[in-house]
Scaffold this motif. Structure first.
Motif, short mmCIF file in Angstrom:
data_model
loop_
_atom_site.label_atom_id
_atom_site.label_comp_id
_atom_site.label_asym_id
_atom_site.label_seq_id
_atom_site.Cartn_x
_atom_site.Cartn_y
_atom_site.Cartn_z
N VAL A 178 4.16 -2.40 3.53
CA VAL A 178 3.58 -3.68 3.64
C VAL A 178 2.54 -3.76 5.26
CG1 VAL A 178 4.13 -5.97 4.58
CG2 VAL A 178 5.39 -4.85 2.57
N ALA A 179 2.82 -3.19 6.08
CA ALA A 179 2.31 -3.07 7.41
C ALA A 179 0.76 -2.50 6.99
CB ALA A 179 2.85 -2.35 8.45
N ILE A 180 0.89 -1.56 6.06
CA ILE A 180 -0.58 -0.76 5.85
C ILE A 180 -1.52 -1.69 5.06
CG2 ILE A 180 -1.47 1.11 4.71
CD1 ILE A 180 0.91 2.78 5.27
N VAL A 181 -0.81 -2.33 4.04
CA VAL A 181 -1.63 -3.38 2.92
C VAL A 181 -2.07 -4.40 4.01
CG1 VAL A 181 -1.56 -5.03 1.52
CG2 VAL A 181 -0.49 -2.75 0.96
N VAL A 182 -1.38 -4.97 4.88
CA VAL A 182 -1.83 -5.96 5.91
C VAL A 182 -2.82 -5.69 6.65
CG1 VAL A 182 -1.32 -7.70 7.77
CG2 VAL A 182 0.46 -7.45 5.83
N THR A 183 -2.79 -4.35 7.24
CA THR A 183 -3.79 -3.81 8.13
C THR A 183 -5.24 -3.62 7.33
OG1 THR A 183 -2.19 -2.68 9.39
CG2 THR A 183 -4.39 -1.85 9.73
N ILE A 184 -5.04 -3.04 6.10
CA ILE A 184 -6.27 -2.90 5.21
C ILE A 184 -6.97 -4.12 5.14
CG2 ILE A 184 -7.04 -2.10 2.97
CD1 ILE A 184 -4.98 -0.02 2.97
N ILE A 185 -6.05 -5.24 4.69
CA ILE A 185 -6.63 -6.72 4.42
C ILE A 185 -7.40 -7.29 5.76
CG2 ILE A 185 -6.05 -8.98 3.95
CD1 ILE A 185 -3.93 -7.78 1.98
#
Length: 267
Positions: free
Chosen positions: A55-62
């Protein structure tokens, strides 16, 4: 407003689903084994830690994409902001110019006409301000030319015809004013000033049949009250009867009786 409500509802549902997922994982603990042959290494992490990391990776990418797209689109955003600011200044100058023209301040109106013309492209009201300013300056030829130019644009055609009509009336050019009134009525049937001008012109020329037809065509337009309509029609019928008295006495009598029925107090 409805679309915004749907988006908010979807976002809330997404948060509930995410919270439910984490709660479900917390009740069912487990480990995930990750093997990378090219590193000759193997890792074991808990399922909860792995999900949080994903989830942290997805949020960072967004967030990264949002920042990058904002930087890439900043010239367009700045351009829109600058165009909006320029348009606002133009409309402010136009508004002040119309007030100045209405107050008779020709010098200020001309300055604001130039400013609004520079800031606003293809704005019909700028042409109107320009024409009014020219009239204040006593330059009637320039005003007429501007009104003529306004005829080319459907948005300003009626304004142009009105301006040309008023100028023709001021110069005593009755044929020209009648022509502009008729064109205005063709373009926008039921326009009060054009109908009144046509009725007056037809009456002056003694064309009572056309005058009566024009009046009838505007019966339901709301231009005249019932009493006013009847009175005008009675006057026209009386005038028509007078012109027919010698040549067609029976028809003249019929028109006179019809006029008397509509307005018994008409002498």
């Amino acid at each position: 407003m409805f679309c915004i409500g749907i988006r908010i509802a979807i976002f809330i549902l997404f948060l509930f689903a995410l919270a439910f997922g984490f709660a479900w994982l917390a009740d069912r603990p487990g480990d995930v084994s990750v093997t990378w042959p090219w590193l000759d290494a193997q890792f074991e992490v808990s399922l909860m830690v792995m999900m949080v990391a994903l989830v942290a990776i997805v949020v960072t990418i967004i967030l990264a994409w949002w920042v990058i797209s904002g930087i890439l689109n900043s010239p367009k955003t700045f351009g829109r902001w600058r165009a909006g600011r320029r348009r606002d200044k133009g409309y402010q100058a136009l508004s002040q110019g119309l007030v100045a023209a209405g107050a008779g301040n020709a010098m200020l109106a001309r300055k604001l006409t130039k400013d609004s013309n520079k800031l606003l492209a293809n704005e019909p009201l700028v042409d109107l301000l320009d024409a009014q300013t020219a009239l204040l300056e006593g330059n009637r030829d320039a005003a007429r030319n501007k009104f003529d130019t306004m005829l080319e644009n459907p948005d300003t055609r009626l304004l142009g015809l009105r301006g040309l009509y008023v100028e023709a009336e001021r110069q005593g050019e009755t044929e020209a004013s009648a022509h502009y009134a008729e064109r205005a009525n063709e373009f926008a049937p039921g326009t009060p000033w054009s109908v009144q001008a046509m009725l007056r012109d037809l009456a002056l020329r003694g064309e009572w049949e056309k005058a009566l037809a024009t009046l009838e065509n505007n019966r339901g337009s709301g231009l005249f009250s019932k009493n006013e309509f009847n009175r005008k029609k009675a006057v026209m019928l009386t005038a028509r009867a007078q012109t027919e008295e010698d040549s067609e006495p029976e028809q003249a009598k019929a028109h006179a009786l019809a006029a008397h029925k509509l307005a018994p107090d008409l002498i």
